[in-house]
Design a protein around this motif. Structure first.
Motif, PDB file in Angstrom:
ATOM      1  N   MET A 204      -9.553  38.024 -47.073  1.00 19.75           N
ATOM      2  CA  MET A 204     -10.829  37.919 -47.762  1.00 19.75           C
ATOM      3  C   MET A 204     -11.605  36.772 -47.131  1.00 19.75           C
ATOM      4  SD  MET A 204     -12.862  36.467 -50.197  1.00 19.75           S
ATOM      5  CE  MET A 204     -11.820  35.304 -51.057  1.00 19.75           C
ATOM      6  N   GLU A 205     -12.833  37.075 -46.733  1.00 21.38           N
ATOM      7  CA  GLU A 205     -13.698  36.033 -46.154  1.00 21.38           C
ATOM      8  C   GLU A 205     -14.694  35.656 -47.237  1.00 21.38           C
ATOM      9  OE1 GLU A 205     -12.628  35.154 -43.118  1.00 21.38           O
ATOM     10  OE2 GLU A 205     -11.227  36.842 -43.249  1.00 21.38           O
ATOM     11  N   PHE A 206     -14.672  34.385 -47.618  1.00 19.04           N
ATOM     12  CA  PHE A 206     -15.528  33.909 -48.710  1.00 19.04           C
ATOM     13  C   PHE A 206     -16.626  33.044 -48.104  1.00 19.04           C
ATOM     14  CE2 PHE A 206     -16.300  31.765 -52.835  1.00 19.04           C
ATOM     15  CZ  PHE A 206     -16.361  32.894 -53.636  1.00 19.04           C
ATOM     16  N   PHE A 207     -17.873  33.539 -48.174  1.00 16.17           N
ATOM     17  CA  PHE A 207     -19.010  32.878 -47.525  1.00 16.17           C
ATOM     18  C   PHE A 207     -19.642  31.877 -48.497  1.00 16.17           C
ATOM     19  CE2 PHE A 207     -18.318  37.044 -45.714  1.00 16.17           C
ATOM     20  CZ  PHE A 207     -18.327  36.788 -44.356  1.00 16.17           C
ATOM     21  N   VAL A 208     -19.746  30.629 -48.056  1.00 13.47           N
ATOM     22  CA  VAL A 208     -20.231  29.588 -48.976  1.00 13.47           C
ATOM     23  C   VAL A 208     -21.279  28.707 -48.293  1.00 13.47           C
ATOM     24  CG1 VAL A 208     -18.005  29.495 -50.180  1.00 13.47           C
ATOM     25  CG2 VAL A 208     -18.449  27.912 -48.317  1.00 13.47           C
ATOM     26  N   PRO A 209     -22.156  28.057 -49.082  1.00 11.79           N
ATOM     27  CA  PRO A 209     -23.042  27.059 -48.483  1.00 11.79           C
ATOM     28  C   PRO A 209     -22.174  25.977 -47.836  1.00 11.79           C
ATOM     29  CG  PRO A 209     -23.691  27.538 -50.748  1.00 11.79           C
ATOM     30  CD  PRO A 209     -22.371  28.196 -50.525  1.00 11.79           C
ATOM     31  N   PRO A 210     -22.551  25.474 -46.649  1.00 11.86           N
ATOM     32  CA  PRO A 210     -21.695  24.528 -45.926  1.00 11.86           C
ATOM     33  C   PRO A 210     -21.196  23.363 -46.776  1.00 11.86           C
ATOM     34  CG  PRO A 210     -23.549  25.168 -44.566  1.00 11.86           C
ATOM     35  CD  PRO A 210     -23.763  25.826 -45.887  1.00 11.86           C
ATOM     36  N   GLY A 211     -22.053  22.864 -47.653  1.00 12.04           N
ATOM     37  CA  GLY A 211     -21.674  21.699 -48.457  1.00 12.04           C
ATOM     38  C   GLY A 211     -20.581  21.998 -49.479  1.00 12.04           C
ATOM     39  N   GLU A 212     -20.342  23.282 -49.733  1.00 12.04           N
ATOM     40  CA  GLU A 212     -19.346  23.634 -50.762  1.00 12.04           C
ATOM     41  C   GLU A 212     -18.006  24.070 -50.165  1.00 12.04           C
ATOM     42  OE1 GLU A 212     -20.923  26.556 -53.492  1.00 12.04           O
ATOM     43  OE2 GLU A 212     -22.842  25.510 -53.629  1.00 12.04           O
ATOM     44  N   ALA A 213     -17.915  24.012 -48.822  1.00 18.04           N
ATOM     45  CA  ALA A 213     -16.731  24.592 -48.159  1.00 18.04           C
ATOM     46  C   ALA A 213     -15.425  23.927 -48.599  1.00 18.04           C
ATOM     47  CB  ALA A 213     -16.889  24.520 -46.646  1.00 18.04           C
ATOM     48  N   GLU A 214     -15.422  22.604 -48.619  1.00 20.45           N
ATOM     49  CA  GLU A 214     -14.159  21.923 -48.938  1.00 20.45           C
ATOM     50  C   GLU A 214     -13.693  22.218 -50.352  1.00 20.45           C
ATOM     51  OE1 GLU A 214     -13.603  17.929 -47.785  1.00 20.45           O
ATOM     52  OE2 GLU A 214     -14.219  18.345 -45.714  1.00 20.45           O
TER      53      GLU A 214
END
Ligand code: ATP
Length: 453
Positions: A204-214
């Protein structure tokens, strides 16, 4: 592991492939119960991704894709393992990193000179070996028509990012999930279905805003760990290990493995990677298609970061089998039992007429039909003594058994036997389907976790 392999073959879970021709190195076929088990593993995964959430959509992409996909993804260049070959008598090939890991695990110096573990011979210099299987599209095998069998399902997801965005009306954070076969020309496959060259992945690839990745990386590690625990894996046999910087795949900026204590030692069950914006950026560059997400609310345009939980169906099935396997003594006799979570068990309930006369088989067929109509995987069995039939069901992990006996013929009640506690209760036939349905959705904990076995 030998016992699991033997049980798998004896009871129709897994067979060595091409066996009548002497087998094909580390390739396996799944029999009836293996198919049911794997289907249940996959169904539980889909359930957790699609039914229990509304921020993930499904995909089923092709195994063969344009060769440029693998150029962009870095697999043509970087999907390699370091191969060393014995220059002594046995000429066997090894993965250099695995040899060093084994030395380190035994407290030795991983930087020391390596010798062949088989014959002690000198080893060649490491050579990078690409793990992708190549074939040719069209009638002639010639330069320019090479295609590859996918080594991971993930790329099929990235190259469909735009298609999904257009129809699904989702915005990050959201995910795309896929289950399918992957192929890797592993240098050293082995340990039964733990490492094979053809296997099934759940990614599963979960696409997130960069700031929320961690933050999402942390969340997915927890969610995936809970999935295994909810399906009965004993807590002491599961752990999370963060990769060191020298271990990271070419696309990853952080990976944690969920590991299971297999009979071969702690080994990866699932990897949860923070792939950053590596893949979408690469595909944007190589395809000239814009793959940025345009947030209509904020006006912001960005390439999402990706958190990827990547699991193996076969490896998960092996972990569930290993975790469930137990040999115990019951009333002076040995009993082999698979204490599988009821939702993973290939068969949920067996229906057993005590005798094959006095109307019992017909009554048992009626009970079996009721389960069938309710969509509950049941098995009718009238062959052999009742004890033998229970043992057979215990070995394939069937959680419940219904026995039709003399009393049934008088008052329409049956005994319902529990695989783990061996408890038998009397219950009206009319209540059976509801009872089993309720038990199937109840939380479950492995009795092995409590007994410490
Ligand atoms: P390994 O280090 O064991 O080679 P990996 O880190 O390359 O594995 P990933 O690329 O993260 O594996 O793949 C995700 C999951 O797919 C793994 O956790 C595993 O469950 C499964 N998997 C990978 N390779 C194989 C294989 N050869 N046979 C069976 N399952 C596999």
């Amino acid at each position: 592991m030998d016992e699991i392999v033997a049980l798998s073959k004896r009871r129709g879970f897994v067979f060595p492939a091409s066996e009548i021709y002497g087998g094909l190195g580390s390739t396996y076929d799944y029999g009836h119960y293996g198919v049911l088990l794997k289907n249940n593993v996959k169904n539980e995964w889909w359930r957790s991704m699609l039914v229990e959430r509304d921020d993930i959509v499904a995909l089923d992409s092709a195994i063969m894709q344009h060769p440029r996909v693998w150029e962009a993804s870095g697999h043509l260049e970087g999907f390699t393992d370091p191969l060393v070959q014995c220059l002594g008598d046995c000429k066997r090939r090894w993965r250099e990193d695995h040899l060093r890991e084994a030395i380190e695990a035994e407290g030795g110096d991983p930087g020391a000179e390596l010798r062949c573990p088989e014959c002690g011979g000198e080893l060649s210099e490491p050579r990078n070996f690409n793990l992708m299987f190549q074939t040719h599209m069209g009638p002639v095998a010639e330069e320019g028509n090479e295609v590859y069998l996918r080594p991971e399902t993930a790329q099929g997801i990235f190259i469909n990012f735009k298609n999904v965005l257009n129809f699904a009306r989702k915005s990050p954070p959201f995910g795309i999930a896929q289950i399918g076969k992957s192929f890797r020309n592993e240098i050293t496959p082995g340990n039964f279905i733990f490492r094979t060259r053809e296997f099934e992945q759940m990614e599963m690839e979960f696409f997130v805003p960069p700031g929320e990745a961690e933050e999402w990386h942390r969340k997915w590690i927890e969610i995936r760990q809970d999935w295994y625990l909810d399906l009965g894996i004993r807590p002491g046999f599961l752990s999370v290990r963060a990769h060191g910087s020298d271990e990271l795949s070419h696309y990853s900026s952080g990976t944690s493995d969920i590991e299971y204590l297999f009979p071969i030692g702690w080994s990866e069950l699932e990897g949860i990677a923070n792939r950053g914006n590596f893949d979408l950026t690469q595909h944007q560059e190589h395809s000239n298609e814009k793959l940025a997400f345009h947030d209509q609310k904020t006006g912001e345009k960005y390439i999402p970061f990706v958190i990827e939980p990547a699991a193996g169906v076969d490896r998960a099935a092996l972990a569930f089998l290993v975790d469930a396997y137990e040999v115990e003594e019951v009333e002076g006799r040995e009993r082999t039992v698979l204490r599988l979570h009821p939702r993973l068990a290939p068969v949920k309930v067996s229906v057993l007429p005590l005798f094959s006369k006095e109307g019992m088989p017909e009554k048992a067929r009626e009970v079996f039909d009721a389960f069938r109509k309710a969509g509950i995987q049941a098995e009718y069995d009238e062959g052999g003594s009742i004890g033998k039939r229970y043992r057979r069901q215990d070995e394939i992990g069937t959680p419940w058994g219904v026995t039709i006996d003399h009393q049934t013929m008088e008052d329409e009640t049956v005994t319902l036997r529990d695989r783990d506690s061996l408890e038998q209760v009397r219950i009206p036939i009319a209540d059976l389907v509801a009872e089993i349905s309720t038990r199937l959705v109840a939380p479950w904990r492995s009795p092995k976790a409590d007994s410490g076995s």
